[in-house]
Design a protein around this motif. Sequence first.
Motif, short mmCIF file in Angstrom:
data_model
loop_
_atom_site.label_atom_id
_atom_site.label_comp_id
_atom_site.label_asym_id
_atom_site.label_seq_id
_atom_site.Cartn_x
_atom_site.Cartn_y
_atom_site.Cartn_z
N PHE A 109 0.83 -1.19 0.00
CA PHE A 109 0.00 0.00 0.00
C PHE A 109 0.87 1.25 0.00
CE2 PHE A 109 -3.53 2.66 0.53
CZ PHE A 109 -3.16 3.66 1.42
N LEU A 110 0.52 2.19 -0.86
CA LEU A 110 1.31 3.42 -0.97
C LEU A 110 0.45 4.65 -0.72
CD1 LEU A 110 3.17 2.54 -4.28
CD2 LEU A 110 4.04 2.30 -1.97
N ASP A 111 0.90 5.49 0.22
CA ASP A 111 0.24 6.76 0.46
C ASP A 111 1.36 7.79 0.47
OD1 ASP A 111 -1.74 8.15 3.24
OD2 ASP A 111 -1.27 8.92 1.24
N LEU A 112 1.82 8.14 -0.73
CA LEU A 112 2.99 8.99 -0.89
C LEU A 112 2.71 10.10 -1.87
CD1 LEU A 112 5.52 6.07 -1.44
CD2 LEU A 112 5.39 7.48 0.62
N PRO A 113 3.45 11.19 -1.81
CA PRO A 113 3.26 12.26 -2.80
C PRO A 113 3.63 11.81 -4.22
CG PRO A 113 4.67 12.99 -0.99
CD PRO A 113 4.44 11.53 -0.80
N CYS A 114 4.65 10.92 -4.32
CA CYS A 114 5.08 10.47 -5.65
C CYS A 114 5.08 8.95 -5.73
CB CYS A 114 6.49 10.98 -5.96
SG CYS A 114 6.65 12.76 -5.78
N PRO A 115 3.93 8.33 -5.69
CA PRO A 115 3.91 6.86 -5.68
C PRO A 115 4.49 6.26 -6.95
CG PRO A 115 1.68 7.75 -5.94
CD PRO A 115 2.58 8.91 -5.69
N TYR A 116 4.40 7.00 -8.07
CA TYR A 116 4.90 6.47 -9.33
C TYR A 116 6.41 6.21 -9.31
CZ TYR A 116 4.71 11.55 -9.40
OH TYR A 116 4.77 12.87 -9.05
N ASP A 117 7.11 6.88 -8.40
CA ASP A 117 8.56 6.67 -8.30
C ASP A 117 8.90 5.38 -7.58
OD1 ASP A 117 9.41 10.19 -7.82
OD2 ASP A 117 9.23 8.94 -9.64
N VAL A 118 7.89 4.77 -6.96
CA VAL A 118 8.15 3.66 -6.06
C VAL A 118 7.59 2.34 -6.60
CG1 VAL A 118 7.50 2.87 -3.74
CG2 VAL A 118 8.31 5.14 -4.06
N ILE A 119 6.92 2.41 -7.73
CA ILE A 119 6.21 1.23 -8.23
C ILE A 119 7.17 0.06 -8.46
CG2 ILE A 119 4.72 0.31 -10.05
CD1 ILE A 119 3.31 2.43 -8.48
N GLU A 120 8.30 0.36 -9.08
CA GLU A 120 9.27 -0.70 -9.38
C GLU A 120 9.75 -1.37 -8.08
OE1 GLU A 120 10.23 -1.16 -13.00
OE2 GLU A 120 10.48 -3.00 -11.82
N ALA A 121 10.10 -0.55 -7.10
CA ALA A 121 10.57 -1.06 -5.81
C ALA A 121 9.47 -1.82 -5.09
CB ALA A 121 11.07 0.09 -4.95
N ALA A 122 8.25 -1.29 -5.16
CA ALA A 122 7.11 -1.94 -4.49
C ALA A 122 6.86 -3.31 -5.10
CB ALA A 122 5.87 -1.07 -4.62
N LYS A 123 7.05 -3.38 -6.41
CA LYS A 123 6.83 -4.65 -7.11
C LYS A 123 7.77 -5.71 -6.56
CE LYS A 123 7.28 -6.52 -11.78
NZ LYS A 123 7.59 -6.21 -13.17
N ARG A 124 9.01 -5.30 -6.26
CA ARG A 124 10.01 -6.26 -5.76
C ARG A 124 9.61 -6.85 -4.42
NH1 ARG A 124 15.14 -3.95 -6.70
NH2 ARG A 124 15.78 -4.39 -4.58
N THR A 125 8.82 -6.12 -3.62
CA THR A 125 8.46 -6.67 -2.30
C THR A 125 7.43 -7.77 -2.43
OG1 THR A 125 6.64 -5.16 -1.90
CG2 THR A 125 8.80 -4.40 -1.24
N LEU A 126 6.72 -7.82 -3.55
CA LEU A 126 5.64 -8.80 -3.68
C LEU A 126 6.20 -10.19 -3.88
CD1 LEU A 126 3.09 -6.88 -5.92
CD2 LEU A 126 2.81 -7.53 -3.52
N LYS A 127 5.48 -11.17 -3.35
CA LYS A 127 5.91 -12.56 -3.47
C LYS A 127 5.96 -12.97 -4.94
CE LYS A 127 4.19 -14.24 0.92
NZ LYS A 127 3.01 -14.73 1.61
N ALA A 128 6.76 -13.99 -5.18
CA ALA A 128 7.02 -14.40 -6.57
C ALA A 128 5.76 -14.65 -7.41
CB ALA A 128 7.94 -15.61 -6.59
N PRO A 129 4.75 -15.37 -6.87
CA PRO A 129 3.60 -15.60 -7.74
C PRO A 129 2.77 -14.35 -7.99
CG PRO A 129 3.62 -17.09 -5.86
CD PRO A 129 4.60 -16.04 -5.58
N GLY A 130 3.04 -13.30 -7.22
CA GLY A 130 2.28 -12.08 -7.48
C GLY A 130 1.50 -11.61 -6.26
N GLY A 131 0.76 -10.56 -6.45
CA GLY A 131 -0.01 -10.03 -5.33
C GLY A 131 -0.79 -8.79 -5.75
N ARG A 132 -1.23 -8.02 -4.75
CA ARG A 132 -2.06 -6.86 -5.00
C ARG A 132 -1.35 -5.58 -4.56
NH1 ARG A 132 -6.48 -6.47 -7.93
NH2 ARG A 132 -7.69 -5.31 -6.41
N MET A 133 -1.68 -4.50 -5.27
CA MET A 133 -1.08 -3.21 -4.93
C MET A 133 -2.17 -2.16 -4.88
SD MET A 133 1.77 -0.84 -5.72
CE MET A 133 2.74 -1.41 -7.04
N CYS A 134 -2.02 -1.22 -3.96
CA CYS A 134 -2.99 -0.13 -3.89
C CYS A 134 -2.27 1.17 -3.61
CB CYS A 134 -4.00 -0.42 -2.77
SG CYS A 134 -5.17 0.93 -2.52
N SER A 135 -2.69 2.23 -4.31
CA SER A 135 -2.08 3.54 -4.09
C SER A 135 -3.20 4.56 -3.84
CB SER A 135 -1.27 3.94 -5.32
OG SER A 135 -0.87 5.29 -5.21
#
Lengths: 343, 494
Positions: free
Chosen positions: A179-205
């Motif tokens: 979950f992202l509540d940031l002024p510039c969430p688009y800068d963090v998408i790549e990094a956030a993706k890395r935290t997700l488990k290998a088969p995948g998961g959900r993201m919310c901004s």
Amino acid sequence: MSFISYSEKIREKDTVILYLGLDDTLTFKVKAGNTHQTKYGAVRHSDLIGKRYGTKVTCVGGKGWVHVLHPTPELWTITLPHRTQIIYSIDISMITLQLDLKPGSVVCESGTGSGSLSHALIRTIAPNGHLYSFDYHNQRVEKARQEFDDHGIGHLVTVECRDVCKDGFGLDHIADAVFLDLPCPYDVIEAAKRTLKAPGGRMCSFSPCIEQVQKTCEKMSGCGFVEITTIECIARNYDVKTVQLPAPDMGPVETETRTQPGINSNDISSETPEKETNKRKLDSESDSVTETSDSACKTKKVDSEQEVKGHKSLSGFNSKCGILPKETTGHTGFLTVASLYTF
Amino acid sequence: MSDTLKIKEGDYVILKKGKNLVLAQALCKRKVNLERKYFVLDPLIGDNYGTSWEITKRSIKKVEEDQKSDDGDTAESTEVGDNRNIVDDNTAQKLSHDEILALKKDGMKGEKLIEQIVENSATFKEKNVYTQEKYIKKKKAKHLPIFTILKPTTRLLCSMYHAKTSPKIVLLRYDTVAQILALGNVHANMKALVVESCTGLLLGAIMDRMGGLGTLVQLFNGDAPTRTALDGFNFSEEHMKVLHSFPLNQANSLRIKTGKTSSEIGQTVEPLPAVTEEEKSCDEEARPCKKQKIDSGSENDNQQGAKTLSTSETEGQSEVSIEQTCTNKDRIADSNSDVAMATDTKESIQVSNNMDVDVPIEGDDGQLKRKWIVYPERQARREKKRKELDAARCIIEEGNFDVLIIASRFEPCPMVMKLLEFLSPSRPFVVYCQCIEPLYECFSKLRESREVVNMKITETWLREYQVLPARTHPMNTMSGSGGYLLTGIKVAKT
């Protein structure tokens, strides 16, 4: 007491919620000997210890009473001391649903802020999930850690002081949801993706501005996220009151006839068809004709009396209604959610 | 967690094509239906959730990652075509419907087919680049039979049921479900009391959030609860153990008790043979009154029923042995089914079928009496049912519920007023209703009772947005209503 399980009685060191009125609540940590001042008088902490949650407590000074409530994430959200703009229960409930959270889920969030959402997430993922929370403000991180410990949920959350936009999350493939509540969430998408488990998961901004949303959606799409959806939900609160609208004075109601009682047939032509059929019905019931005529006569009399007095024969509108407030919370932010199925 | 992302046989799965969600069970050789195409799901068993599949003749083929076409929302344009010369008279597309079908039959598919359609469109080149993108997207959705396989979650199931059969779930929208779960503070290890008319959807959502820990009691209407929506959640047997049922038509007989915990009472119910004998002796007492089927509603039956009800109530209050109260309640519970009464151990007629048999026997006075013979299987089922009913009753009458949730097609006020007593103080209750007016009465009565605080009636306004470069705007249609919620917190009676 803890935010993840209910207890019956108030104990020392519990965080309690004092309910004074609708959306008028305050909170403190119980300590024998302390006193808390409210607009209805003082509340001695020692009076609370041993009492059942939900009890009514009369305030010292006799100006009124309050109720002591067991804390929940929802009550915490409307009571907590704001250190930043917080997310409210309407969005929190949607975020929790959209991230597919349940006991055992692992979640990453940034920023921690005042901990409003964090408490709700922890409640949902307990007893065997974990929340990794990041904020770049050192004092907020300290305060949050303290609160989580006080609230009996410290073991379910790890708070770190970190600027995720610059330094990423430092966690690889452990989370079911981000979950992202940031002024510039688009800068963090790549990094956030890395935290997700290998088969995948959900993201919310969560972003208040549409420009942020546009950039975030574009970035998410570029990183391989699918089912990207942006929604907004706003709550409307109704109050229930009995509404009385007096009947309007539109002058006297036209009475049926002004002739002598008993003589009806002459006036049939001048009456409306509806009344006509009524009259015919009356005529056919020989017994009741005179009676009804009498009563009709009475009504006429009454009408004329009322005419004289100038009163209406109608009582107006009197019923329970749902009243909306003059002003209400409008837009808080847009919620953008997405799924990741493959890396 | 990775192994849970593989599709197992018997799992309920969701097929997603565009905005359309379809729930199906992944069974070998079992055909499923997606937008009037029929195929088996065998190839995807054992594969991962989140994969895309193409529907071929009667089966499906996996679409590999590199074969996936992009969503095509990347158009950026400085030049803007427009529709000033385009006339919509159905002559633009040169390929007829039959010709397209013929192309498909010949094996042309995917991008190539779309290219053909686009080439044969007279007006395509004139269009604005965004319109072109929209056109292609539309053709793809129509001619490319590709779906994604997803693991059912509360979110997906709620969206699906709301889109397709919303009257069956009392028009409960997914954001309202989200709020019920949050405002009710639904979490693991809680004790929840629920009345719902959503075919089990709300139950599933609550159970999902409880993670298999805690207790959930559902008061159901009729003979048995409708829980078809629960299947989609793929709960294990262990997980299902949190759920208990109790008939709503006995709710008024519930009285809050203090003292015995449900675990203590559970022990007294345990020895099965003892219970059976008790039942038999009770039955024999009752037999003279019951000559015909109970649900024929004869005078005798009703009187007996009434008598046993009052006996059970007084017994309940004095905490007499559970077995006795069990049998009386069982009689009432059975009144709706056509399982009849007496067993006589002397009569041991072996019959091959499972039907209860009406056997004329000669009684003591030489008169012909009729007896019902109940078979062991059915008897075992009744025993189990009775035990469950008693366990549920004990759980409810113990009180201490952490949340009361009502989302029913029935008038909410009587249910709230009766069931509030089983809720602990400082616990929330949530009442959902499709319309707001029935909640006014609840609100007023609850306010008068002075047993609740922080009461609100809320409704949510929900809107989706289309977010595309230079084309961001709210969607043109939105949900009309998600229903209304009355929430509050119970406090100690003052």
